[in-house]
Design a protein around this motif. Structure first.
Motif, PDB file in Angstrom:
ATOM      1  N   ALA A  35      -6.372 -43.955  65.804  1.00 41.91           N
ATOM      2  CA  ALA A  35      -5.149 -43.279  66.244  1.00 41.91           C
ATOM      3  C   ALA A  35      -3.922 -44.103  65.891  1.00 41.91           C
ATOM      4  N   GLN A  36      -2.789 -43.428  65.785  1.00 45.38           N
ATOM      5  CA  GLN A  36      -1.519 -44.079  65.499  1.00 45.38           C
ATOM      6  C   GLN A  36      -0.397 -43.300  66.179  1.00 45.38           C
ATOM      7  N   PRO A  37       0.824 -43.880  66.274  1.00 49.52           N
ATOM      8  CA  PRO A  37       1.933 -43.150  66.893  1.00 49.52           C
ATOM      9  C   PRO A  37       2.180 -41.823  66.188  1.00 49.52           C
ATOM     10  N   GLY A  38       2.402 -40.775  66.983  1.00 51.40           N
ATOM     11  CA  GLY A  38       2.624 -39.449  66.425  1.00 51.40           C
ATOM     12  C   GLY A  38       4.075 -39.013  66.542  1.00 51.40           C
ATOM     13  N   MET A  39       4.285 -37.710  66.472  1.00 49.54           N
ATOM     14  CA  MET A  39       5.634 -37.166  66.563  1.00 49.54           C
ATOM     15  C   MET A  39       6.114 -37.169  68.012  1.00 49.54           C
ATOM     16  N   SER A  64      23.255 -33.152  77.830  1.00 53.91           N
ATOM     17  CA  SER A  64      23.425 -34.220  76.845  1.00 53.91           C
ATOM     18  C   SER A  64      22.227 -35.153  76.966  1.00 53.91           C
ATOM     19  N   GLY A  65      22.080 -36.031  76.017  1.00 52.47           N
ATOM     20  CA  GLY A  65      20.909 -36.901  76.056  1.00 52.47           C
ATOM     21  C   GLY A  65      19.665 -36.155  75.613  1.00 52.47           C
ATOM     22  N   GLN A  66      18.546 -36.839  75.676  1.00 49.58           N
ATOM     23  CA  GLN A  66      17.281 -36.253  75.230  1.00 49.58           C
ATOM     24  C   GLN A  66      16.154 -36.625  76.185  1.00 49.58           C
ATOM     25  N   LEU A  67      15.208 -35.717  76.305  1.00 53.34           N
ATOM     26  CA  LEU A  67      13.948 -35.972  77.001  1.00 53.34           C
ATOM     27  C   LEU A  67      12.840 -35.736  75.974  1.00 53.34           C
ATOM     28  N   ARG A  68      12.252 -36.809  75.482  1.00 51.41           N
ATOM     29  CA  ARG A  68      11.305 -36.695  74.373  1.00 51.41           C
ATOM     30  C   ARG A  68       9.865 -36.866  74.848  1.00 51.41           C
ATOM     31  N   MET A  69       9.071 -35.801  74.646  1.00 52.16           N
ATOM     32  CA  MET A  69       7.635 -35.935  74.861  1.00 52.16           C
ATOM     33  C   MET A  69       7.051 -36.681  73.666  1.00 52.16           C
ATOM     34  N   THR A  70       5.940 -37.359  73.885  1.00 48.82           N
ATOM     35  CA  THR A  70       5.383 -38.228  72.850  1.00 48.82           C
ATOM     36  C   THR A  70       3.928 -37.869  72.569  1.00 48.82           C
ATOM     37  N   THR A  71       3.485 -38.191  71.364  1.00 48.38           N
ATOM     38  CA  THR A  71       2.117 -37.874  70.970  1.00 48.38           C
ATOM     39  C   THR A  71       1.507 -39.034  70.187  1.00 48.38           C
ATOM     40  N   ILE A  72       0.203 -38.939  70.009  1.00 43.52           N
ATOM     41  CA  ILE A  72      -0.487 -39.797  69.052  1.00 43.52           C
ATOM     42  C   ILE A  72      -1.170 -38.894  68.032  1.00 43.52           C
ATOM     43  N   VAL A  73      -1.492 -39.460  66.885  1.00 46.97           N
ATOM     44  CA  VAL A  73      -2.239 -38.750  65.845  1.00 46.97           C
ATOM     45  C   VAL A  73      -3.539 -39.503  65.623  1.00 46.97           C
ATOM     46  N   ALA A  74      -4.657 -38.790  65.692  1.00 51.42           N
ATOM     47  CA  ALA A  74      -5.964 -39.425  65.516  1.00 51.42           C
ATOM     48  C   ALA A  74      -6.719 -38.768  64.369  1.00 51.42           C
ATOM     49  N   THR A  75      -7.597 -39.538  63.748  1.00 50.82           N
ATOM     50  CA  THR A  75      -8.464 -38.951  62.729  1.00 50.82           C
ATOM     51  C   THR A  75      -9.263 -37.814  63.361  1.00 50.82           C
TER      52      THR A  75
END
Length: 263
Positions: A35-39, A64-75
């Motif tokens: 796995a690695q950092p995703g979008m 204003s500002g941002q609320l960013r959800m995070t993901t990972i990318v895996a094989t």
């Protein structure tokens, strides 16, 4: 009559099967995923041209500002991961080698896994809407929320969806934004009662968050140690266990108070 092999010749002959076995081991598929950092995606804005959060039946705010959800990318579940791949990625801080069963349900096909992830996302969105409206004391019969986030599955965006709905409808409760104009990122499941649950891959998600400009990362409290393992410089961790606690922390952060918890 057979001639007798010299010692070097005998060693070479005996070594051949060992070399063959090692070569097989290096390239044979193993039950791991890399796995690695995703979008990341700002739930207060658009993703692939479509608003992530759409509300009807109640006035919404310009945020204003941002609320960013995070993901990972895996094989993928059917990808071949060899010993060479495992060794090559084991010591990289921007990679994680995990048992495949920890990433994907065991025995399921690719289509079954995709369906499972989509169902988890749908349930997460429903729970986020329920939790947000309950927190704001609004009726689901009058206020309708639609959440759209393409190409992402699983339940880990639940907390950020919930905070995004609250920010669009109520902000910090006194006319300001929950973000305070910052780029806030995070991860965590949510249930209808507002309880925040642990996810996975938080050390990689913090890297994705910082890469995309976040300075604050909301993390399930139980995963603080994992989040600190490879914490990027300039990213502040804020542990959360409940929706109310997450909102209170963001408001305190916005107002510059000293009551913001840390890992």
């Amino acid at each position: 009559m057979l001639s007798r092999l010299s010692r070097p010749q005998a060693v070479a002959v005996c070594a051949l099967p060992v070399v063959a076995l090692l070569a097989t081991a290096v390239f044979a598929p193993l039950p791991f995923s890399v796995a690695q950092p995703g979008m990341t995606a700002n739930v207060l804005g658009k993703n692939q041209g479509t608003e992530v959060i759409t509300v009807s039946g109640a006035p919404t705010r310009n945020t204003s500002g941002q609320l960013r959800m995070t993901t990972i990318v895996a094989t993928g579940p059917d990808a071949r991961v060899s010993l060479r791949d495992v060794i090559g990625n084991w010591f990289r801080t921007d990679r994680a080698v995990m048992p495949r069963d920890a990433v994907y349900p065991s025995g399921d096909t690719v289509k079954e896994i995709e369906k499972h992830n989509q169902e988890q996302m749908r349930q997460s969105q429903d729970a986020a809407t329920q939790a947000a409206l309950k927190y704001l004391d609004l009726s689901a019969d009058k206020v309708r929320v639609q959440l759209k986030l393409a190409d992402v599955g699983g339940p880990s965006a639940g907390l950020l969806f919930t905070l995004g709905i609250i920010d669009k409808l109520n902000g910090d409760g006194s006319g300001g934004d929950l973000t305070g104009g910052r780029t806030i990122a995070g991860t965590g499941t949510i249930d209808a009662a507002g309880k925040v649950g642990a996810v996975g891959g938080v050390a990689l998600k913090t890297q994705a968050a910082r890469r995309d400009g976040a300075t604050v990362f909301l993390v399930p409290k139980a995963e603080c140690s994992d989040a600190k393992a490879e914490l990027p410089k300039g990213l502040r961790l804020v542990p959360v266990t409940t929706l109310k606690g997450a909102v209170n922390s963001l408001v305190a952060l916005e107002k510059g108070k000293d009551s913001v918890p840390s890992c």
